[in-house]
Design a protein around this motif. Structure first.
Motif, mmCIF file in Angstrom:
data_model
loop_
_atom_site.group_PDB
_atom_site.id
_atom_site.type_symbol
_atom_site.label_atom_id
_atom_site.label_comp_id
_atom_site.label_asym_id
_atom_site.label_seq_id
_atom_site.Cartn_x
_atom_site.Cartn_y
_atom_site.Cartn_z
ATOM 1 N N THR A 81 9.561 5.573 -12.109
ATOM 2 C CA THR A 81 9.172 5.893 -10.743
ATOM 3 C C THR A 81 8.728 4.624 -10.019
ATOM 4 O OG1 THR A 81 6.894 6.371 -11.401
ATOM 5 C CG2 THR A 81 8.415 8.225 -11.347
ATOM 6 N N THR A 82 8.984 4.593 -8.737
ATOM 7 C CA THR A 82 8.600 3.468 -7.900
ATOM 8 C C THR A 82 7.550 3.959 -6.914
ATOM 9 O OG1 THR A 82 10.817 2.554 -8.078
ATOM 10 C CG2 THR A 82 9.457 1.758 -6.251
ATOM 11 N N PRO A 83 6.488 3.205 -6.716
ATOM 12 C CA PRO A 83 5.477 3.641 -5.753
ATOM 13 C C PRO A 83 6.089 3.821 -4.362
ATOM 14 C CG PRO A 83 4.713 1.720 -6.970
ATOM 15 C CD PRO A 83 6.134 1.940 -7.339
ATOM 16 N N THR A 84 5.603 4.812 -3.650
ATOM 17 C CA THR A 84 6.109 5.056 -2.298
ATOM 18 C C THR A 84 5.166 4.497 -1.240
ATOM 19 O OG1 THR A 84 5.040 7.212 -2.284
ATOM 20 C CG2 THR A 84 7.351 7.136 -2.983
ATOM 21 N N CYS A 85 4.080 3.855 -1.658
ATOM 22 C CA CYS A 85 3.126 3.288 -0.716
ATOM 23 C C CYS A 85 3.610 1.916 -0.233
ATOM 24 C CB CYS A 85 1.755 3.152 -1.376
ATOM 25 S SG CYS A 85 1.783 2.202 -2.913
ATOM 26 N N GLU A 86 2.959 1.428 0.810
ATOM 27 C CA GLU A 86 3.281 0.116 1.369
ATOM 28 C C GLU A 86 2.358 -0.944 0.768
ATOM 29 O OE1 GLU A 86 5.747 -0.682 3.527
ATOM 30 O OE2 GLU A 86 6.402 1.398 3.331
ATOM 31 N N ASP A 87 2.937 -2.052 0.308
ATOM 32 C CA ASP A 87 2.144 -3.137 -0.259
ATOM 33 C C ASP A 87 1.351 -3.806 0.856
ATOM 34 O OD1 ASP A 87 1.066 -5.047 -1.901
ATOM 35 O OD2 ASP A 87 2.899 -6.229 -2.075
ATOM 36 N N ASN A 88 0.044 -3.854 0.697
ATOM 37 C CA ASN A 88 -0.792 -4.462 1.732
ATOM 38 C C ASN A 88 -1.533 -5.699 1.237
ATOM 39 O OD1 ASN A 88 -2.393 -2.733 0.083
ATOM 40 N ND2 ASN A 88 -4.003 -2.741 1.613
ATOM 41 N N GLN A 104 -4.597 -6.413 3.714
ATOM 42 C CA GLN A 104 -4.408 -6.165 5.135
ATOM 43 C C GLN A 104 -4.872 -4.753 5.466
ATOM 44 O OE1 GLN A 104 -3.399 -8.927 6.853
ATOM 45 N NE2 GLN A 104 -3.585 -9.750 4.791
ATOM 46 N N ALA A 105 -5.683 -4.614 6.508
ATOM 47 C CA ALA A 105 -6.257 -3.320 6.871
ATOM 48 C C ALA A 105 -5.341 -2.487 7.761
ATOM 49 C CB ALA A 105 -7.591 -3.536 7.577
ATOM 50 N N ASP A 106 -4.354 -3.111 8.394
ATOM 51 C CA ASP A 106 -3.530 -2.410 9.378
ATOM 52 C C ASP A 106 -2.215 -1.889 8.810
ATOM 53 O OD1 ASP A 106 -2.476 -4.896 8.943
ATOM 54 O OD2 ASP A 106 -2.116 -5.357 11.044
ATOM 55 N N VAL A 107 -2.217 -1.460 7.547
ATOM 56 C CA VAL A 107 -1.005 -0.966 6.903
ATOM 57 C C VAL A 107 -1.164 0.532 6.645
ATOM 58 C CG1 VAL A 107 0.455 -1.135 4.854
ATOM 59 C CG2 VAL A 107 -0.565 -3.191 5.815
ATOM 60 N N ASP A 108 -0.243 1.331 7.188
ATOM 61 C CA ASP A 108 -0.262 2.771 6.923
ATOM 62 C C ASP A 108 0.182 3.030 5.495
ATOM 63 O OD1 ASP A 108 -1.065 3.383 9.515
ATOM 64 O OD2 ASP A 108 1.009 3.476 10.236
ATOM 65 N N ASP A 109 -0.424 3.993 4.834
ATOM 66 C CA ASP A 109 -0.091 4.383 3.460
ATOM 67 C C ASP A 109 -0.141 3.178 2.521
ATOM 68 O OD1 ASP A 109 0.573 6.142 1.400
ATOM 69 O OD2 ASP A 109 2.723 5.800 1.662
ATOM 70 N N ALA A 110 -1.231 2.429 2.600
ATOM 71 C CA ALA A 110 -1.393 1.212 1.797
ATOM 72 C C ALA A 110 -1.534 1.534 0.315
ATOM 73 C CB ALA A 110 -2.609 0.438 2.271
ATOM 74 N N CYS A 111 -0.963 0.686 -0.531
ATOM 75 C CA CYS A 111 -1.089 0.853 -1.982
ATOM 76 C C CYS A 111 -2.515 0.569 -2.451
ATOM 77 C CB CYS A 111 -0.130 -0.089 -2.712
ATOM 78 S SG CYS A 111 1.610 0.298 -2.466
#
Length: 100
Positions: A33-40, A47-54
């Motif tokens: 499985t691969t994470p579906t979150c965004e690398d922040n 970074q605080a301005d990332v939606d769905d941050a890992c």
């Protein structure tokens, strides 16, 4: 029991404990499985301005909109200076400090 026998028994027990722990580790993750979150995480830090941050920032449970209410010492007094800045950064409220 002779010391060498105690050592052998301890060694066997330690080995069995390690095998038991190692066999439990694969159960913690799903294979393939691969994470579906965004690398922040970038070269500049989290970074605080990332939606769905890992790696999300903390949330102040006292007042999520005001993390400074959680940036207090053991006596409940507000933190100051670098300690306050680091605390606020932990809640994503401040930019990361400059690297010297």
């Amino acid at each position: 029991m002779a010391p060498s026998r105690k050592q052998a028994l301890f060694g066997c027990a330690a080995l069995l404990a390690l095998v038991a722990m190692a066999s439990a580790l694969p159960a913690c993750a799903e294979q393939g499985t691969t994470p579906t979150c965004e690398d922040n995480i970038t070269e500049d830090g989290m970074q605080a301005d990332v939606d769905d941050a890992c790696n999300p920032f903390g949330v102040c449970k006292k007042d999520p909109a005001n993390p400074e209410k959680c940036c207090v010492d053991d006596n409940g007094d507000p933190l100051t200076g670098a300690r306050f800045d680091a605390c606020m950064y932990g809640f994503g409220a401040y930019e990361p400090p400059e690297n010297p």
